[in-house]
Design a protein around this motif. Sequence first.
Motif, short mmCIF file in Angstrom:
data_model
loop_
_atom_site.label_atom_id
_atom_site.label_comp_id
_atom_site.label_asym_id
_atom_site.label_seq_id
_atom_site.Cartn_x
_atom_site.Cartn_y
_atom_site.Cartn_z
N GLY A 94 61.77 77.50 50.05
CA GLY A 94 62.24 76.20 49.58
C GLY A 94 61.28 75.42 48.71
O GLY A 94 61.58 74.27 48.34
N ASN A 95 60.15 76.00 48.33
CA ASN A 95 59.12 75.23 47.64
C ASN A 95 59.51 74.81 46.23
O ASN A 95 59.19 73.70 45.79
CB ASN A 95 57.81 76.02 47.64
N VAL A 96 60.20 75.70 45.50
CA VAL A 96 60.66 75.32 44.16
C VAL A 96 61.67 74.19 44.25
O VAL A 96 61.63 73.23 43.46
CB VAL A 96 61.27 76.54 43.43
N ASP A 97 62.58 74.26 45.21
CA ASP A 97 63.59 73.21 45.37
C ASP A 97 62.95 71.89 45.79
O ASP A 97 63.44 70.82 45.42
CB ASP A 97 64.66 73.65 46.37
N TYR A 98 61.87 71.95 46.56
CA TYR A 98 61.16 70.72 46.89
C TYR A 98 60.59 70.07 45.63
O TYR A 98 60.74 68.86 45.42
CB TYR A 98 60.04 70.99 47.89
N LEU A 122 61.65 70.48 42.63
CA LEU A 122 62.79 70.01 41.85
C LEU A 122 63.32 68.69 42.41
O LEU A 122 63.60 67.74 41.66
CB LEU A 122 63.89 71.07 41.87
N GLY A 123 63.45 68.62 43.73
CA GLY A 123 63.92 67.39 44.35
C GLY A 123 63.01 66.22 44.07
O GLY A 123 63.47 65.09 43.81
N LEU A 125 66.78 69.05 47.85
CA LEU A 125 66.01 69.00 49.09
C LEU A 125 66.77 69.64 50.25
O LEU A 125 66.15 70.21 51.16
CB LEU A 125 65.63 67.55 49.41
N ASN A 126 68.10 69.56 50.22
CA ASN A 126 68.89 70.27 51.23
C ASN A 126 68.63 71.78 51.13
O ASN A 126 68.47 72.47 52.14
CB ASN A 126 70.38 69.99 51.03
N ARG A 161 63.55 63.24 51.15
CA ARG A 161 65.00 63.21 51.28
C ARG A 161 65.46 61.90 51.92
O ARG A 161 66.48 61.32 51.52
CB ARG A 161 65.49 64.40 52.11
N GLY A 162 64.69 61.40 52.88
CA GLY A 162 65.00 60.10 53.47
C GLY A 162 64.95 58.99 52.44
O GLY A 162 65.82 58.10 52.41
#
Length: 424
Positions: free
Chosen positions: A333-337, A339-340, A356-357, A375-376
Amino acid sequence: MKRSTWWMTMMCACGLALAGLAFAKDKKEVNEYPNSTRQEPKVEMSAGDQKDLNKAADLVNDGKTADAQPLIEKVIGSEKASKYAQAFAHQLQAQVFWDQDKGDDAIAEYKKAIAFDALANAQQFQLIYALAQTQLQQEKYQDALVTLAEWEKLSGKQTADELALKSNAYYRTDQYQPAVDAMKKALSMTDKPSESWTQILMASYFELNQYDEAARIVQAQLDKDPTNKKLINQLATVYIQGDKQQQALDLMAKAKSQGLITTSEDYVQLAKLQASADKPKDAAATMKEGFAKGVVQSTYDTSKLLGDVCTQAEDDACAIEGYTKASPQAKDGNVDYQLGYLLFYSNKSKEAIDALNRAVTKGSLRQEGEAYLLRGDAENELDQNAAAMADWNKALTHASTKTMAAQRIKAAKGGVKVQRAKKK
């Protein structure tokens, strides 16, 4: 010391040139081994065995090993065959096995032939040398070194080819200084060295962290062939390892001006080099150019690299594009983090939550607490208060985000709207 993968791929394979298999009809006038410590044995063989083995040798040299096999086996199985005939038959059998890609069997046959100690010096020494070559090919490097030591002892001789072979074996057994010493001596004994010899010498210097010496060798080759991309890339790598990033950059910039940066690998290497030299804007421009020209194809690695260098260059739109392309192929999930994070600070909270999901679902996050915290924050921006509180509570369980999560939770419970944190 762990051998560099790059140098291993760069190394040229050592070719196997086996000694010719044919009887000498006349004795040579010139003694090739005047310092030999081995006495010339008396050569004895029956006319019948000589006829069979001469025919078998011709067939082997013509690639007709199946036809040669019965003749060879006939001599090997004969109780009356002389030691000379037996030795020659096993030598031929070794060649047959080598042609059949049975390297270990060939080695066993060479050893049997040598053990008879019956061949003339020239043949015996060729046989020992062929054994060393085969051992090297079969990755029995220490065995090859032992065999070459025996060859030198018995023949009383060193040659450029033999020393180069020894250097190769030293290199493969991580004995880099002996590899350097042997290869330097080999190079001093000939004016027509194989290209692979200088590659081995260069690689040995590289493993010894003697980057200036390695660079000197590559530069000498590059002077003779200034548009050789392989040499340019090698020299750039040596410069980087020697902490001479600017020299590497200058070298690659010159190559680019010469139109030599043409492949995806070229663009990627240049971008990585520019990034490591703290020139992220140049790296981003290089990757953009490669993609725009269609030279660099969109893969996980190239897309992530685009995202990374554009992030460093503070080009968020470009970074978002790169990470978006890399996301579907990401195994964690690091790339998506990343990106988020960028989407959130580009005022795209909904898209940030989606990224982030995916980050949380894929897992293996290096910054798990930060993912929940972020995300929060994005949910808070969209007035998804319950979801925001749930994520902040998850962030509360991580040491790196405990304090920040507690501050957000306290403010939210007090009816204070949590403000967007500053971008790091």
